[in-house]
Design an enzyme around this catalytic site. Sequence first.
Site, mmCIF file in Angstrom:
data_model
loop_
_atom_site.group_PDB
_atom_site.id
_atom_site.type_symbol
_atom_site.label_atom_id
_atom_site.label_comp_id
_atom_site.label_asym_id
_atom_site.label_seq_id
_atom_site.Cartn_x
_atom_site.Cartn_y
_atom_site.Cartn_z
ATOM 1 N N ARG A 27 -5.718 45.231 11.961
ATOM 2 C CA ARG A 27 -4.763 46.300 12.219
ATOM 3 C C ARG A 27 -3.686 45.896 13.214
ATOM 4 N NH1 ARG A 27 -7.206 51.589 11.204
ATOM 5 N NH2 ARG A 27 -6.002 52.458 12.907
ATOM 6 N N TRP A 75 -2.736 47.663 20.631
ATOM 7 C CA TRP A 75 -1.421 47.162 20.232
ATOM 8 C C TRP A 75 -0.419 47.851 21.141
ATOM 9 C CZ3 TRP A 75 3.147 48.991 17.782
ATOM 10 C CH2 TRP A 75 3.939 48.007 17.200
ATOM 11 N N ASN A 99 -5.649 55.929 20.597
ATOM 12 C CA ASN A 99 -4.622 55.427 19.686
ATOM 13 C C ASN A 99 -3.491 56.448 19.635
ATOM 14 O OD1 ASN A 99 -6.399 53.389 19.100
ATOM 15 N ND2 ASN A 99 -6.880 54.097 17.035
ATOM 16 N N GLY A 100 -2.270 55.976 19.479
ATOM 17 C CA GLY A 100 -1.133 56.887 19.361
ATOM 18 C C GLY A 100 -0.230 56.813 20.574
ATOM 19 N N GLU A 482 11.862 41.926 -0.410
ATOM 20 C CA GLU A 482 10.445 41.738 -0.081
ATOM 21 C C GLU A 482 10.137 40.280 0.244
ATOM 22 O OE1 GLU A 482 6.205 42.350 0.235
ATOM 23 O OE2 GLU A 482 8.023 43.491 0.672
ATOM 24 N N LYS A 486 8.586 39.053 3.772
ATOM 25 C CA LYS A 486 7.354 38.277 3.880
ATOM 26 C C LYS A 486 7.575 37.011 4.699
ATOM 27 C CE LYS A 486 4.274 40.692 1.925
ATOM 28 N NZ LYS A 486 4.990 41.841 2.514
ATOM 29 N N GLU A 489 7.999 37.973 8.377
ATOM 30 C CA GLU A 489 6.776 38.552 8.939
ATOM 31 C C GLU A 489 5.790 37.485 9.384
ATOM 32 O OE1 GLU A 489 5.321 42.730 7.107
ATOM 33 O OE2 GLU A 489 5.503 41.117 5.650
#
Length: 609
Positions: A27, A75, A99-100, A482, A486, A489
Amino acid sequence: MCGIVGVVAQREVSEILLEGLRRLEYRGYDSAGLAMISESGQINRLRRLGKVAELTSACRENQPYGKAGIAHTRWATHGEPSEINAHPHVSHGIAVVHNGIIENHEGLREDLKAKGYEFESATDTEVIAHLLYDEYQSSTSLREAMDRVLDKLEGAYAIAVLDEAHPDRILAARLGSPLVVGLGIGENYVASDPQALRPVTDRFIFLEEGELVEVTRSEISIFGHNESSVESRTITLDERQDASDKGNYRHYMAKEIFEQPQAIARTLSGRVTDRHVLTRAFGNGAEEIFRQVQAVQIVACGSSYYTGMVARYWFEQYVGLPCHVEIASELRYRQSVVLPNTLLVTLSQSGETADTLAALRGAENENYLATLCLCNVPASSLVRESDLSLMLEAGTEICVASTKAFTNQLVDLLMLVAAIGQYHGLHEGTHEELVTALHQLPDLVEKTLKLDDEICHIAERFVEKHHALYLGRGSHYPIALEGALKLKEISYIHAEGYPSGELKHGPLALVDDDMPVVAVAPGDELVEKLKSNLEEVRARGAELFVFADEHSPIDNQSDVTVLKVPSCPACVSPIVYTIPVQLLAYHVAVFKGTDVDQPRNLAKSVTVE
């Protein structure tokens, strides 16, 4: 995004917590930590910067022990990645993971400082810990204090709380960020994702918005608007949804790329006959809704947005319905005009993408005909809150960069086009052609994957580059986007995707012998125009890499490398041509030595704005 695991058991729980964190690493995270209540009744907290392996090593050295605990992978949103900013955060015997984003944390922090509370971190989460202890002083129970705290928080959250005074229980709550309860035998759990708990249970309750849960070894109590029993809300997940083993592959991304033929076959299974797409696959009432549709609005983020862009070409070409595609974070903050009888289609792998969820929740005020989601997680918020849904059936996707979920979204969108088209003048012969092409897809993708060795060979020529340009026309323009996404990323090479016809409107100024240009060039009616665009690039000294149809008139030259892709029907060509751009990005990243599955600064599921 961040990951939460919590356990209350009759046995020592550190290994359950650590394994849960390891299974949530996909994640995205920058630090990890856990807190357990020791045999002496004290909070024992360990936190480390970096991977879960660092926390695991610390646990081996310190050997923490406890039968109740909470753990977290972080994160960063508030405060730099550091051990001091890592969760859990503690205030006077109360430990919190979160989280959040708490949007009003600054005002709450100033109020708490005025009361004498001291802060060691720069996070919004530490505010929750101190606020909870502060409210606890004037409350009859921790749950009452938690209710008061939740009333004061603005933003999105999933929270789990451990209290020294009640070592046999965990409190947890959610609003805008996913949280599940796992049911065991003599032990129970909470987590932000069922994946974290698959080694210990297959039975889950997916908490709804605004719910608070109290978990002990033997009992689960849920407080909120849904008064259904725990038993009636329990869902059993099948074994297929556990995909944490890389098998013989070096990375999850490679495994997931090569799983695409099987993933596509799964999403077609039971939904497409020899001649028709089955409308009922989209849910009860789909036929009546599809008959009334006069326009389609697609909302998504990231790679899902690009699949929506492809679908726009399909809807307008095959069905003749207007189709608008918008990034969710843009749509939710502007005044939009909804055409009569518009079907809102939301796209999300996780079903928890914050902006996409917000766009869906705002739909009830915009007079949409109905809402439909394409999603990979059956019990996610997006699925539960949509009128209709179609599961991607891609299987669990671990790598942060989406691959098989991307192609399955495209497949499902083409099925949606065919299904709606049946009620809006799509010629029966054309419908059958779409269905035939769909049936051919798994085999076409399998053949395209055989380009892997050739693509690996050319990937070496990208390693020293800092920029790349991707070109495509028509429905292949989103595939160029895309491909560029990729590459940036996972290899950290700056890349941009453009419509080929836009070259002379700006991008051509950047082209030189240090910028490779990748072209997606199927054998359609636009190939001759694309050839002219490529000549413009060659004239500026750039090295060209062309993914072209096996019968394409574009040939290898000294500065042009052509990789021939198996011929395929035009309607599924964007899906087939996705495979080479995925493989190219993967191999470039491997050569550059980046963290392919967990690229820096990125998270798999973006559950905050």
